[in-house]
Design a protein around this motif. Sequence first.
Motif, PDB file in Angstrom:
ATOM      1  N   VAL A 212      -2.834   7.478   0.806  1.00  0.00           N
ATOM      2  CA  VAL A 212      -3.388   7.270   1.789  1.00  0.00           C
ATOM      3  C   VAL A 212      -3.240   8.418   2.612  1.00  0.00           C
ATOM      4  O   VAL A 212      -4.513   8.747   3.425  1.00  0.00           O
ATOM      5  CB  VAL A 212      -2.963   5.884   2.682  1.00  0.00           C
TER       6      VAL A 212
ATOM      7  N   GLU B 131      -4.340  -1.684   3.043  1.00  0.00           N
ATOM      8  CA  GLU B 131      -4.835  -0.364   3.038  1.00  0.00           C
ATOM      9  C   GLU B 131      -5.731   0.293   4.098  1.00  0.00           C
ATOM     10  O   GLU B 131      -5.722   1.088   4.630  1.00  0.00           O
ATOM     11  CB  GLU B 131      -5.436  -0.007   1.603  1.00  0.00           C
TER      12      GLU B 131
ATOM     13  N   THR C 117       0.849  -1.073   0.046  1.00  0.00           N
ATOM     14  CA  THR C 117       0.096   0.051   0.061  1.00  0.00           C
ATOM     15  C   THR C 117       0.784   1.336   0.047  1.00  0.00           C
ATOM     16  O   THR C 117       1.754   1.519   0.815  1.00  0.00           O
ATOM     17  CB  THR C 117      -1.030   0.074   1.164  1.00  0.00           C
TER      18      THR C 117
END
Length: 466
Positions: A328, A362, A323
């Motif tokens: 993010v 994630e 990820t």
Amino acid sequence: MKRHWHRVGSLRLRLLGATLVTLVLALAGAHGWLTGLFRDHVQQQFDATLSQHLDQLTARLEFDAQGRPVIGPRGMSDPRWEKPYSGLYWQIEPLQIKPLPGDAGQRRSVLRSRSLWDAGLLLPADALADGAVHRHELAGPRGEVLRVVERSLHASEPTDSRWRLIVAGDTRDALAAVERFAGVLAASLVGLGLLLALAALAQVAVGLAPLKTMQQGLQRVREGRQQRLEGRFPTELQPLIDEFNGVLDRNAEVVERARAQAGNLAHALKTPLAILGQAARQAGPSEFSALVAEQVQVAERQMHWHLARARAAATQHVPGQRTLLAPVLASLLRAMDKLHADRHLDLGTDGVPGDLAFAGEEQDLQEMLGNLLDNACRSARGVVTVKARREGPWLLITVDDDGPGIAPEQRAAVLQRGVRLDESRDGSGLGLAIVVDLARLYGGDLALATADAGGLSARLSLPAAG
């Protein structure tokens, strides 16, 4: 790569060692066999040359009127017969079936070549049939080893007598030739052995190269750069690759099923809890409604806690998880900016490379960073800063704020489940505890320190993806 050659039980060492041992034994055997063949060939040629000289001596032999042997006027053709101690000798002596008394089995020559000078060849008594050829080895006039070829000759006229015709040659030159041949052959075989050893090394390297490719593929899967082993492999390895990819697919199915079941459980519990909470609020203030509302809140906290742990535990050992941090983090900062818009906070990042990646799900990364950012935004006076870097196999993320911070003696307590230092704020007290649990499930950890701005610095360590 090089360490594989020195590792105990290395497949490379086994293959190369077996090849080199076989090669050394084969070349040593070839050296002994070829040297023996050449020695036999040289001896046969040497004996053939002596036999020719013996035939020539036989052809030149004549007998005078008294029956004594003489060499014809043409003599022997090789000049070495005339050179003293040249290494080539002939001799003629009478042959008797039984030794004479006092002869000790030795004969005295009647005629001999000039090359013998004043010496003679002393041969053991031998019973020779007419025309038969015998071969011996004996010491020469100077102690050298001579190869002797002899034949018996029967002279019927004018006297009935038998004679022993002897031709001898020094074997030093022949033995030296054999030694030179053995030396040249040894050097040649050593050179050939080195070339074959290099060929064996190349063969092992080329033959085991697919294993290195497979190892690199497994490393990419472990680092999260790919989900399966990909590429072309030899026929012998392809079944193993297919089985491994099948295990990965099966593992992914199990994880997805566990995630779905966790989501279904959360959905199934969320609605009844919401209904109970709503009913408690509508019932008006009473001891019973307060108890129901409190227990509903406890149940929601526990559900959130255990679902987060279950999801992380199901995904932490799944290979191929990767990820990217930057997307993010950007999404969470936008959400926090809207959530805490009334506080006008300065939310930003300081040196977060775009290629940093977390070796995990994630959703888990969002859960951990979301809790840290939310706590930082609640405590900050005006600034929240996120930093990230990679150190070896670890991804280090730091969330700093300029708030009042937490005293060192209280930092261990706030990492415990359900502990809140400020009871006036909303919250369950699970945020940092969830971060600690999720991080440790991945092998990482969370540490609290004092930020440069005086507030709290939350330092999260997680496994990094390649």
